[in-house]
Motif scaffolding. Structure first.
Motif: not given
Length: 818
Positions: A385-387, A411, A419-420, A424
């Motif tokens: 869920q990370f990019r 950032s 990303t979700t 976060h």
């Protein structure tokens, strides 16, 4: 009625509020409905080019919205109202109106210089429109400070300057700049209007002033980012904090950024009170903030320089330079603050106890390890869920950033981002947990114990006490719980207890040099060095002149009943109750015994313990300490006991007597008298038993040739009405104490105790509480309460609140049980 009286006494404040409300509404309506009125033409162009000179006044008598009006009107009522009370209506009007106009003219002039010669670096927003009643309020406050006492003079000036500097640096609007100019303008006006020009003087060490400066620096650096965040994107040099502290997508998690701010405020408070641990805590925060802002500068610098290069052939937007300069300044100023704290650390010299320091390290290191583990496991478990998708090594490298509130992390400089929604949460949660733990540990560290009582100090204090010199409460200085200050110049000492940030001295100094006023002054300086507010509790009239040089406030807190054994002769009608009690005891076979705890048998000791425990069991509240001794204080070999023993050998009543050391005619130390302390009797003892015991003690003192016998003081009780010469504040406080005394009567019976002592026809001597300023009284009162009841539980406190209800019918003239 009170509201009407306040209005009549503050006509300018009322008029000022009315004008601000009316002008604000008219100006808002004019701009909304295009009425064409130029009442609020307040910009530089309007005033100088279009000659709308009234803008110099209306700019400081209106706001630009209803929301601002809600905050400004109470601000005016409080500050301007106080200023009007200090220096009168006409001076306040001149300070507000004239000071606002002068600040505006000076501000316009400085703004022109800035725009002409410093256009590449705007220090604040251009003066297109500026509505700022705060300018007039600060002018009035600064002018009024010259009419205030020395203590409030400093507080007003520091507070006004703090507000003005914070708004200018972190907001930077034109009105904020005028408010900053208003600080010196108001100060000059105060002098011109007849205010005092004397320098501020406070009976404390000069270290206090330096600590105040350091605390203000730390507080400004902590609270400033909050101001910037509330404003958003301001024009001040440090307004970049406002850009970093806002998270539009996740506003709730942005509140994590308030936790480091709270730690900074705690550190500032600790520095003000002289806590060395708070200073190093502040240094760490400042260094961390410098590192964070340095990272921001490194990230934005290439992009900003590229934008400047692209505009090389045309006029560069000055706010691009401000962004670059502001970020650099935000990295330099915390580092400079840290250096200042380190250089001046000798003025903040109160070390924490080892237990407090160890607890802080344990909590902080545990939080560090725990949050690092949570962050690593959490991100690794949902790495998809990370990019880009991070590896375990990427997560480890980024762990230090997880301790920083995410709003302060750019950032563009991150290796991966969430990303979700859940990603976060995992991303921001560790910083919140870590800083919550640090805040808790900081509060425990700053508010924890600092003084460690040394048994050697107690021995040294006892030796000074026995060399003679002191007052009837001096022997209480030897009790556990007291710290000791020893005068390096003369043979004297002071016993005190620290509660919060108040040092409560037990009476005055003791020892051969106890009457030297300089001893008191040196002790006050010692308290100032440690960040404590000094106060002396239980000072009698005989030594009150020792404190005259302080020019402190004083408040009567008790009446001490004093007897002269050499003049003891219980004859006459006034002594009927005493003679009856003595005769009744004789007929019942009750005898008196003058002894000490060590001379008692095990059975007799157990009887006294049983009497005391029975007395305590009858109370909803615990035994008081401080100047009221218990069983533990009876064991001292110098403490004498007068017992009442019935025909069967049972102890039915006991009193303890504390020695009063003085000197004989040859200057040799000796016991000149005694002070009554512990007083208990069996519940089934006959009426008059306690009168018999005390009468026997007086007879013993007379036969020993003693000069004085004190029946001790009765707290919160007066033998006679207060003098009519007290000022209004003293009368109000006296009424409050009278109410508390009446309310606590069912619980402790202080007034019954006073009425009991009247039977012995004593000389009543007031005992005084001496404190620096009226504003210190709430803290001093709370500290004294904690001295008397240091272990008051929640259940016992609820009982105390129930007892605070007036019960006038329960105040009886009865024989005391204690």
């Amino acid at each position: 009625m009170l509201f009407v009286r306040w209005i009549l006494r503050h006509p300018f404040t009322v008029m000022c509020c009315a004008i601000v409300i009316v002008l604000s509404i008219v100006g808002f309506a004019s701009s909304t409905y295009d009425w064409g009125w130029q009442v609020l033409a307040t910009g530089q162009e309007d005033v100088f080019r279009h000659h709308r000179w009234w803008g110099l006044i209306t700019a400081f008598l209106a706001v630009d919205g209803g929301g601002a009006l809600i905050f400004v009107v109470p601000f005016i009522v409080v500050v301007v109202g106080a200023a009007e009370q200090l220096m009168g209506s006409w001076r306040t009007a001149i300070a507000y109106v004239g000071g606002s106009a002068a600040s505006g003219l000076i501000g316009f002039g400085l703004s022109w210089v800035e725009s002409t010669y410093l256009g590449f670096l705007p220090l604040n927003a251009p003066s297109i429109e500026a509505l700022s009643p705060a300018t007039g309020v600060i002018c009035a406050a600064m002018a009024a400070s010259s009419f205030a006492s020395a203590l409030w003079r400093r507080r007003i000036r520091l507070g006004a300057s703090f507000i003005a500097v914070t708004l200018f640096l972190y907001s930077g609007g034109a009105g904020d700049f005028y408010s900053l100019v208003a600080v010196p303008v108001g100060l000059v006006l105060g002098f011109a209007l007849g205010g005092s020009r004397s320098k501020f003087r406070l009976i404390r060490s000069s270290h206090h002033e330096i600590r105040t400066l350091l605390a203000a620096v730390v507080a400004l650096g902590s609270i400033g980012p909050v101001v910037a965040a509330l404003i958003g994107s301001g024009s001040g040099l440090l307004s970049i904090y406002g850009l970093l502290a806002v998270d539009v997508d996740h506003p709730r998690t942005a509140l994590i950024g308030l936790l480091p701010v709270a730690v900074g405020v705690v550190a500032a408070w600790g520095i003000l009170r002289g806590r060395r641990a708070a200073l190093w805590l502040a240094v760490c925060i400042q260094v961390m903030m410098s590192a964070v802002m340095l990272g921001v500068f490194v990230v934005i610098q290439p992009e900003t320089m590229t934008a400047i290069a692209e505009q090389a052939n045309e006029e560069v937007d000055p706010y691009i330079w401000q962004t670059l300069t502001g970020s650099a300044l935000c990295a330099i100023l915390p580092l400079a603050s840290a250096a200042l704290l380190i250089l001046l650390r000798k003025h903040v010299d109160v070390r924490p106890s080892r237990a407090s320091a160890k607890r802080f390290l344990v909590i902080t290191l545990s939080a560090l390890a725990g949050t690092a583990l949570i962050s690593f496991v959490g991100i690794l478990s949902i790495s998809d869920q990370f990019r880009p998708v991070p590896t375990a090594l990427d997560i480890l490298r980024a762990l230090p950033l997880r301790l920083i509130p995410h709003t302060f992390v750019i950032s563009d400089g991150l290796a991966f981002v969430p990303t979700t929604h859940w990603a976060h949460k995992v991303w921001s949660l560790p910083a919140g947990l870590f800083w919550a733990a640090v805040l808790t540990a900081s509060c425990l560290l700053v508010l924890g114990r600092t003084a460690v009582i040394d048994d050697d100090d107690r021995v040294r204090a006892r030796a000074i006490l026995e060399r003679g010199g002191g007052h009837t409460l001096s022997f209480m200085s030897t009790w556990p719980g007291n710290s000791f200050w020893f005068d390096e110049v003369s043979d004297a000492a002071v016993a005190y207890r620290v509660q919060g940030f108040v040092a409560v001295a037990v009476g005055g100094p003791f020892g051969p040099a106890f009457a030297d006023p300089q001893v008191v002054e040196r002790f006050v300086r010692f308290c100032g060095d440690h960040g404590w507010t000094p106060t002396f509790y239980g000072v009698d009239d005989a030594t009150i002149e020792t404190f005259a040089g302080l020019r402190w406030q004083r408040l009567k807190v008790a009446e001490e009943a004093v007897l002269r054994p050499r003049d003891w002769n219980p004859t006459g009608k006034k002594w009927q109750d005493i003679r009856t009690a003595v005769n009744k005891a004789g007929r019942a076979g009750v005898v008196a015994k003058w002894t000490s705890w060590r001379e008692l048998s095990l059975l007799q000791r157990s009887q006294i313990q049983a009497i005391s425990e029975a007395w305590v069991a009858e109370k909803n509240l615990p035994e008081m300490g401080f100047t009221l001794g218990g069983l533990d204080e009876l064991v001292d070999s110098s403490v004498r006991l007068m017992l009442a023993i019935d025909a069967e050998g049972t102890i039915v009543a006991v009193t303890s007597w504390l020695p009063l050391y003085g000197t004989d005619d040859a200057g040799q130390p000796r016991v000149n008298g005694y002070t009554l302390d512990f007083m208990r009797r069996r519940t089934d003892a006959a009426n008059g038993t306690m009168e018999f015991v005390i009468a026997a003690a007086v007879e013993q003192a007379k036969s020993d040739g003693l000069e004085i016998l004190s029946l001790s003081g009765a707290p919160l009780a007066n033998a006679a009405p207060e003098s009519s010469t007290l000022d209004v504040r003293g009368s109000v406080v006296a009424q409050i104490l009278d109410y508390v005394g009446r309310s606590l009567e069912p619980a402790y019976g202080f007034r019954s105790l006073l009425n009991f002592k009247k039977k012995f026809q004593p000389e009543f001597v007031p005992l005084w509480l001496l404190y620096p300023d009226t504003t210190d009284l709430p803290a001093v009162g709370a500290a004294i309460g904690r001295c008397y009841l240091p272990r008051l539980s929640v259940v016992q406190l609820s009982g105390l609140l129930r007892d605070l209800r007036p019960k006038p019918t329960q105040e009886a003239h009865r024989e005391p049980a204690a």
